[in-house]
Enzyme design. Structure first.
Site, short mmCIF file in Angstrom:
data_model
loop_
_atom_site.label_atom_id
_atom_site.label_comp_id
_atom_site.label_asym_id
_atom_site.label_seq_id
_atom_site.Cartn_x
_atom_site.Cartn_y
_atom_site.Cartn_z
N HIS A 16 12.97 21.56 7.83
CA HIS A 16 11.84 20.61 7.77
C HIS A 16 10.52 21.35 8.01
CE1 HIS A 16 10.56 16.16 8.38
NE2 HIS A 16 9.54 16.89 7.93
N ARG A 42 12.27 12.96 2.83
CA ARG A 42 13.03 12.59 4.02
C ARG A 42 14.51 12.68 3.71
NH1 ARG A 42 9.09 13.56 6.43
NH2 ARG A 42 7.84 12.19 7.76
P1 NDP Z 1 1.55 9.04 -0.40
O1 NDP Z 1 1.64 7.75 0.35
O2 NDP Z 1 0.22 9.62 -0.68
O3 NDP Z 1 2.33 8.91 -1.79
C1 NDP Z 1 3.51 8.20 -1.93
C2 NDP Z 1 3.87 8.09 -3.41
O4 NDP Z 1 5.16 7.51 -3.51
C3 NDP Z 1 2.91 7.19 -4.19
O5 NDP Z 1 2.67 7.71 -5.46
C4 NDP Z 1 3.67 5.89 -4.27
O6 NDP Z 1 3.36 5.09 -5.43
C5 NDP Z 1 5.10 6.40 -4.41
N1 NDP Z 1 6.05 5.36 -4.02
C6 NDP Z 1 6.21 4.76 -2.84
N2 NDP Z 1 7.18 3.83 -2.88
C7 NDP Z 1 7.63 3.82 -4.14
C8 NDP Z 1 8.61 3.07 -4.82
N3 NDP Z 1 9.33 2.12 -4.21
N4 NDP Z 1 8.81 3.33 -6.12
C9 NDP Z 1 8.08 4.26 -6.76
N5 NDP Z 1 7.13 5.03 -6.18
C10 NDP Z 1 6.91 4.80 -4.88
O7 NDP Z 1 2.42 10.08 0.44
P2 NDP Z 1 2.26 11.67 0.55
O8 NDP Z 1 2.21 12.23 -0.82
O9 NDP Z 1 1.18 12.03 1.49
O10 NDP Z 1 3.64 12.06 1.28
C11 NDP Z 1 4.87 11.76 0.69
C12 NDP Z 1 6.01 12.00 1.69
O11 NDP Z 1 6.23 13.39 1.87
C13 NDP Z 1 5.77 11.50 3.11
O12 NDP Z 1 5.97 10.10 3.22
C14 NDP Z 1 6.79 12.29 3.91
O13 NDP Z 1 8.01 11.58 3.99
C15 NDP Z 1 6.98 13.56 3.08
N6 NDP Z 1 6.50 14.75 3.78
C16 NDP Z 1 7.37 15.77 4.06
C17 NDP Z 1 6.95 16.91 4.69
C18 NDP Z 1 7.86 18.06 4.92
O14 NDP Z 1 7.47 19.02 5.59
N7 NDP Z 1 9.06 18.05 4.38
C19 NDP Z 1 5.55 17.07 5.13
C20 NDP Z 1 4.71 15.96 4.76
C21 NDP Z 1 5.18 14.84 4.13
P3 NDP Z 1 1.89 4.46 -5.61
O15 NDP Z 1 0.99 5.64 -5.93
O16 NDP Z 1 2.03 3.54 -6.74
O17 NDP Z 1 1.54 3.82 -4.29
C1 OXD Z 2 5.21 14.68 7.66
C2 OXD Z 2 6.23 15.66 7.94
O1 OXD Z 2 5.54 13.55 7.30
O2 OXD Z 2 5.93 16.68 8.58
O3 OXD Z 2 4.03 15.03 7.79
O4 OXD Z 2 7.37 15.50 7.51
#
Ligand code: NDP
Ligand code: OXD
Length: 315
Positions: free
Chosen positions: A278, A230
């Site tokens: 994006h 993000r």
């Molecule tokens: P998940 O919820 O599966 O994974 C999130 C990861 O971040 C976990 O490993 C979590 O740790 C870690 N995390 C969260 N908070 C913290 C913190 N404070 N400190 C350290 N680690 C942290 O999410 P996804 O992998 O499915 O997606 C990740 C992000 O990708 C989405 O939230 C979105 O913003 C972005 N995205 C962007 C897209 C694009 O087109 N650019 C498309 C899709 C998604 P833990 O494993 O310990 O919980």
């Molecule tokens: C998502 C994105 O969060 O598209 O899936 O960014």
């Protein structure tokens, strides 16, 4: 059963038709419609960036399905108590994310921009090969997408490090050679052991602004930033000084504080910043609808589902 759809970025008709078909196939009778203000209470909704009014009115939803992996556009709203927020759990996004990150990594590591500039001028010249062991890749976030990206990067023999909130082990993730770091206390060690930094964190109060002058300058000199999570993870004003000072070699950015990226923003034209709109991992209709219909069927049978957002953690 009544199911609403809201998503200004999406043309609703194909979504409604696909969901209706998937629910019919699952033997579920449902009336599927675009949400309108004042609509009667529904059982489920699939949404992208819904207005507060929808949540204020739809207080009896059994689940609110987000048409994306990141839920920050909803967690900043007031969600009615008792309504479960459910995010997309991969649904075809992890392969796209791996493609995007590998493309940015390889383009940077192999200096393809410089080769292209040379060959456009008719120059047949070589650059000294870089060594993978000098280019460890650190992935912030080892969730659904981060793990897939870590596996893909490891598949090209780059050293890989990952950072998450809760401690993880190589055995648990089954990604050979991955060095795992967890929590704020281990962030400096993770950064110091990384040269290319990939952000795949959810946007929460804890992660907002995590890519800033202090953290990014802890990367190995000549580092490279790939932000695919993000825009608000990055303190935008800090990036160009880090690049112009030579500490960072450049950045590939898919996400921005303001989207679309405003005309005249310095990221559009900086020679060492690549901007994409994006698009790293798009929401795919068929995969998403199949996943949501499957989850509705499970919930109707009283079974558990994956992807429920923890309201305290915010992801
Ligand atoms: P998940 O919820 O599966 O994974 C999130 C990861 O971040 C976990 O490993 C979590 O740790 C870690 N995390 C969260 N908070 C913290 C913190 N404070 N400190 C350290 N680690 C942290 O999410 P996804 O992998 O499915 O997606 C990740 C992000 O990708 C989405 O939230 C979105 O913003 C972005 N995205 C962007 C897209 C694009 O087109 N650019 C498309 C899709 C998604 P833990 O494993 O310990 O919980
Ligand atoms: C998502 C994105 O969060 O598209 O899936 O960014």
């Amino acid at each position: 059963m009544k199911i609403y759809f809201h998503g200004e970025e999406f043309r609703p008709e194909p979504w409604l038709a696909a969901l209706q078909q998937a629910l019919d196939a699952a033997g579920l009778r449902a009336d599927v419609a675009v949400w309108q203000p004042g609509a009667p209470p529904g059982d489920y909704a699939m949404v992208w960036a819904p207005p507060q009014r929808m949540l204020d009115e739809q207080t009896r939803l059994k689940a609110l399905f987000n048409l994306g992996a990141g839920v920050d556009a909803i967690t900043r709203l007031r969600i009615p108590p008792g309504v479960q927020l459910v995010r997309l759990d991969d649904a075809g996004m992890s392969a796209q994310m791996a493609e995007y990150v590998l493309h940015a990594l390889v383009r940077h590591f192999r200096e393809f921009d410089a080769y292209e500039a040379d060959t456009r001028q008719g120059r047949w010249s070589f650059r000294r090969p870089r060594l993978r062991q000098d280019c460890p890749v650190g992935i912030l976030g080892l969730g659904v997408l981060g793990q897939r990206v870590a596996r893909a990067v490891q598949g090209l023999d780059f050293p890989v490090r990952g950072w998450s909130r809760s401690p993880k082990s190589v055995e648990e993730l089954q990604i050979a050679g991955l060095q795992c770091y967890a929590g704020e206390a281990q962030l400096p060690a993770f950064l110091a052991a990384s040269k290319v930094l990939v952000c795949l964190l959810p946007l929460t109060t804890e992660t907002q602004g995590i890519l800033n002058r202090d953290t990014v300058s802890q990367l190995m000199p000549g580092g490279y930033l790939i932000n695919v999570a993000r825009g608000a993870h990055l303190v935008e004003e800090d990036l160009i000084p880090l690049i112009d000072s030579g500490h960072l070699a450049g950045a590939t950015l898919d996400v921005f504080r303001q989207e679309p990226l405003p005309a005249g923003h310095p990221f559009w034209t900086h020679p060492k910043i690549t901007v994409t709109p994006h698009t790293a991992a798009r929401t795919l209709r068929d995969e998403s609808v199949a996943q949501i219909a499957g989850k509705i069927a499970r919930l109707e049978r009283g079974e558990g589902i994956a992807g429920i957002v923890d309201p305290v953690k915010g992801y």
